[in-house]
Design a protein around this motif. Structure first.
Motif, PDB file in Angstrom:
ATOM      1  N   CYS A  75      55.279  -5.627  95.650  1.00 42.65           N
ATOM      2  CA  CYS A  75      56.556  -5.734  95.896  1.00 42.65           C
ATOM      3  C   CYS A  75      57.344  -6.730  95.004  1.00 42.65           C
ATOM      4  N   HIS A  76      57.978  -6.250  93.835  1.00 43.89           N
ATOM      5  CA  HIS A  76      58.706  -7.178  93.260  1.00 43.89           C
ATOM      6  C   HIS A  76      60.324  -6.875  92.953  1.00 43.89           C
ATOM      7  N   ASN A  77      60.840  -6.962  94.036  1.00 47.14           N
ATOM      8  CA  ASN A  77      62.366  -6.748  94.015  1.00 47.14           C
ATOM      9  C   ASN A  77      63.077  -8.056  93.960  1.00 47.14           C
ATOM     10  N   TYR A  78      63.475  -8.569  92.891  1.00 49.53           N
ATOM     11  CA  TYR A  78      63.850 -10.076  93.048  1.00 49.53           C
ATOM     12  C   TYR A  78      65.201 -10.238  93.852  1.00 49.53           C
ATOM     13  N   GLU A  83      68.021 -12.210  98.813  1.00 53.10           N
ATOM     14  CA  GLU A  83      68.777 -11.657  99.836  1.00 53.10           C
ATOM     15  C   GLU A  83      67.984 -12.493 101.234  1.00 53.10           C
ATOM     16  N   LYS A  84      66.559 -12.463 101.030  1.00 57.09           N
ATOM     17  CA  LYS A  84      65.964 -13.108 102.211  1.00 57.09           C
ATOM     18  C   LYS A  84      66.178 -14.768 102.039  1.00 57.09           C
ATOM     19  N   GLY A 103      54.619 -11.665  88.204  1.00 58.72           N
ATOM     20  CA  GLY A 103      55.578 -11.523  87.322  1.00 58.72           C
ATOM     21  C   GLY A 103      56.333 -12.704  87.039  1.00 58.72           C
ATOM     22  N   LYS A 104      57.693 -12.842  87.009  1.00 61.07           N
ATOM     23  CA  LYS A 104      58.404 -13.965  86.397  1.00 61.07           C
ATOM     24  C   LYS A 104      58.485 -15.299  87.407  1.00 61.07           C
ATOM     25  N   THR A 105      57.296 -15.873  87.810  1.00 57.66           N
ATOM     26  CA  THR A 105      57.199 -16.717  88.916  1.00 57.66           C
ATOM     27  C   THR A 105      58.031 -18.034  88.603  1.00 57.66           C
ATOM     28  N   HIS A 106      58.159 -18.394  87.291  1.00 58.53           N
ATOM     29  CA  HIS A 106      58.396 -19.725  86.938  1.00 58.53           C
ATOM     30  C   HIS A 106      60.145 -19.456  87.121  1.00 58.53           C
ATOM     31  N   THR A 107      60.769 -18.319  86.699  1.00 54.12           N
ATOM     32  CA  THR A 107      62.012 -18.079  86.516  1.00 54.12           C
ATOM     33  C   THR A 107      62.559 -18.068  88.018  1.00 54.12           C
ATOM     34  N   PRO A 329      57.296  -9.660 112.020  1.00 58.02           N
ATOM     35  CA  PRO A 329      56.540  -8.320 112.557  1.00 58.02           C
ATOM     36  C   PRO A 329      55.529  -7.726 111.610  1.00 58.02           C
ATOM     37  N   ALA A 330      56.012  -7.958 110.590  1.00 60.59           N
ATOM     38  CA  ALA A 330      55.040  -7.596 109.498  1.00 60.59           C
ATOM     39  C   ALA A 330      53.755  -8.101 109.185  1.00 60.59           C
ATOM     40  N   GLU A 331      53.469  -9.410 109.712  1.00 63.66           N
ATOM     41  CA  GLU A 331      52.344 -10.048 109.606  1.00 63.66           C
ATOM     42  C   GLU A 331      50.958  -9.229 109.666  1.00 63.66           C
ATOM     43  N   HIS A 332      50.021  -9.311 108.767  1.00 60.75           N
ATOM     44  CA  HIS A 332      48.584  -8.545 108.851  1.00 60.75           C
ATOM     45  C   HIS A 332      48.981  -7.008 108.354  1.00 60.75           C
ATOM     46  N   LEU A 333      50.220  -6.792 108.126  1.00 61.38           N
ATOM     47  CA  LEU A 333      50.569  -5.273 107.634  1.00 61.38           C
ATOM     48  C   LEU A 333      51.368  -4.961 106.255  1.00 61.38           C
ATOM     49  N   ARG A 334      52.223  -5.951 105.944  1.00 59.79           N
ATOM     50  CA  ARG A 334      52.812  -5.598 104.623  1.00 59.79           C
ATOM     51  C   ARG A 334      53.519  -6.990 104.424  1.00 59.79           C
ATOM     52  N   LEU A 335      54.149  -6.689 103.058  1.00 57.26           N
ATOM     53  CA  LEU A 335      55.265  -7.931 102.942  1.00 57.26           C
ATOM     54  C   LEU A 335      56.646  -7.251 103.656  1.00 57.26           C
ATOM     55  N   PRO A 336      57.209  -8.543 103.988  1.00 54.03           N
ATOM     56  CA  PRO A 336      58.086  -8.411 105.366  1.00 54.03           C
ATOM     57  C   PRO A 336      59.533  -7.904 104.301  1.00 54.03           C
ATOM     58  N   ASP A 337      60.238  -7.170 105.120  1.00 54.70           N
ATOM     59  CA  ASP A 337      61.485  -6.790 104.338  1.00 54.70           C
ATOM     60  C   ASP A 337      62.512  -7.801 104.895  1.00 54.70           C
ATOM     61  N   VAL A 338      63.725  -7.489 104.712  1.00 54.49           N
ATOM     62  CA  VAL A 338      64.901  -8.463 105.056  1.00 54.49           C
ATOM     63  C   VAL A 338      64.878  -8.726 106.465  1.00 54.49           C
TER      64      VAL A 338
END
Length: 436
Positions: A75-78, A83-84, A103-107, A329-338
């Motif tokens: 999941c790499h939606n910058y 927004e988070k 990806g572009k972690t520094h930027t 709520p996403a813990e243990h399941l996936r990357l959390p959304d907003v």
């Protein structure tokens, strides 16, 4: 010459950051300075983080919360991550940890630091493979320090460093065994590196050099719990306590280098063990601020772990934890959304505030008294303005509007507040007809 917050405090100097925190906390600045000098309070404030609104973490201060976010390989939606970030700041999160590992972690990190008034934390270990463009086994001890320095230069206020997972800790882990082994991402990577190379943990072996880097930029070291329990079965076991003993020794060494220190803690833990764990940390780590993930008090609630975490976090903070890392709520399941991030922030804020009331933090109860007074007067707009999430409260109220706008659709004209107010005002109460 730039001094760290703890260095200034030891010399009797009150910094601008101390002045700001003292006003926020309604505490005498000299009391605050003395606690920073002793290491029981930290103000993570990198000299390069110019957008920062400083916060204090530790003894006698309000419980702070942290939000985890960042870019991953799947999941790499910058824009979604930013927004988070904006939501976290709007809801009053005092810290944001960028756990990006793709990806572009520094930027991303630089933009985050430039825009964020909240403290920024990172785990440099997560970024090592991508930053160095080397596979894990090929990375050298000095390489790891280069990554830490890169984060520090950017303006990161605190870094999680798993320095306590040394040979002694690993021997204990192997001998005593666990149900869920090592669940810390950074801890597992260091364990793998140590086993593959045969070397000591580089952050432990070169701890003095690490502290010199952190001192230069006034980065607070958050001593990570590589051996945190990943299940209630493993809590308070030999691996966890062996590492905690090592962290206590490392705390004193960092203080001697004028580096501020936080200690990270569990994890998963049954309710009856939380109080003792808070006391053990304060004893073994000389009163250093305690930063806990949860703890999650049961293992069977995926999808609801923001609740299991809030229960544990409220108890932990009541008995000494100073800083709560949110769980979504996403813990243990996936990357959390907003929306997951929002739910996690709210749950964590509730836990922190409940604990502050229990601890008697000055002023903590005032907003609750204002809410109760607004409820007595049935002033809905004031209630919404005082709520942690006033927008959601208003939406609930208006989704089923009552006939009498002074009540809600739960009780209508039988509202206890309305009935008692009428009688105390000398009015009759009629449930069958409209009052004038």
């Amino acid at each position: 010459m730039h001094m760290t917050q703890i260095e200034a405090a030891k010399k009797g100097i009150v910094t601008p950051q101390m002045e700001i925190v003292a006003k926020k906390e309604n505490i005498d600045v000299e009391v605050l300075r003395e606690r920073i000098a002793r290491g029981t309070v930290v103000i993570p404030a990198n000299k390069n983080h110019t957008a920062l609104s400083p916060e204090g973490i530790g003894e006698g201060l309000k419980t702070k919360i942290n939000v985890n976010l960042g870019i991953s390989g799947d999941c790499h939606n910058y824009e979604e991550e930013f927004e988070k970030v904006r939501m976290s700041i709007d809801f009053g999160a005092e810290a944001i940890m960028d756990l990006s590992n793709y990806g572009k972690t520094h930027t991303f990190r630089q933009e985050l630091i430039d825009m964020s008034s909240a403290m920024i934390g990172t785990v440099p270990m997560y970024d090592a493979v991508g930053y160095l463009e080397k596979d894990l086994k090929s990375i050298t001890a000095k390489d790891f320090l280069r990554v830490v320095e890169a984060h520090a230069k950017t303006g990161v206020d605190f870094v999680t460093i798993h320095a306590g997972i040394n040979r002694k800790t690993i021997d204990t882990f192997k001998q005593t065994k666990r149900l869920t082994n090592i669940v810390s991402r950074g801890g597992s990577l260091l364990f793998a590196w140590m086993e593959m190379t045969g070397n000591e943990n580089p952050f432990y072996e070169y701890y003095d050099e690490l502290c010199d880097i952190l001192h230069e930029y006034d980065v607070t070291i958050s001593l990570g719990d590589a051996m945190r329990p990943g299940s209630t079965h493993d809590s308070t076991d030999a691996s966890q306590i062996t590492e905690l003993i090592e962290l206590g020794i490392l705390t004193q060494r960092a203080w001697d280098k004028n580096v501020q220190v936080m200690i990270e803690g569990p994890g998963h833990m049954a309710l009856n063990e939380i109080k003792a764990n808070m006391e053990i940390e304060k004893r073994l780590c000389h009163g250093a601020p305690f930063y806990v993930l949860g703890p999650l008090v049961t293992d069977i609630a995926p999808g609801y772990d923001h609740i299991t975490s809030a229960i544990g976090g409220a108890i932990a903070a009541t008995y000494g934890a100073d800083f709560l890392c949110y769980v979504t709520p996403a813990e243990h399941l996936r990357l959390p959304d907003v929306n997951d991030v929002k739910e996690g922030i709210i749950a964590s804020k509730i836990a922190a505030h409940a604990a502050d009331m229990a601890k008697g933090i000055p002023g903590a109860r005032e907003i609750d008294d204002k809410m109760s007074d607004a409820r007595r007067r049935l002033d809905w707009d004031e209630m919404f303005s005082l709520a942690i999430d006033g927008k959601k409260a208003r939406e609930y109220f208006e989704s089923k509007p009552p006939q009498d706008r002074h009540t809600c659709s739960m009780c209508g004209k039988m509202c206890a507040m309305r009935t008692t107010n009428y009688i105390l005002e000398g009015k009759d109460v009629s449930l069958l007809s409209d009052e004038k």
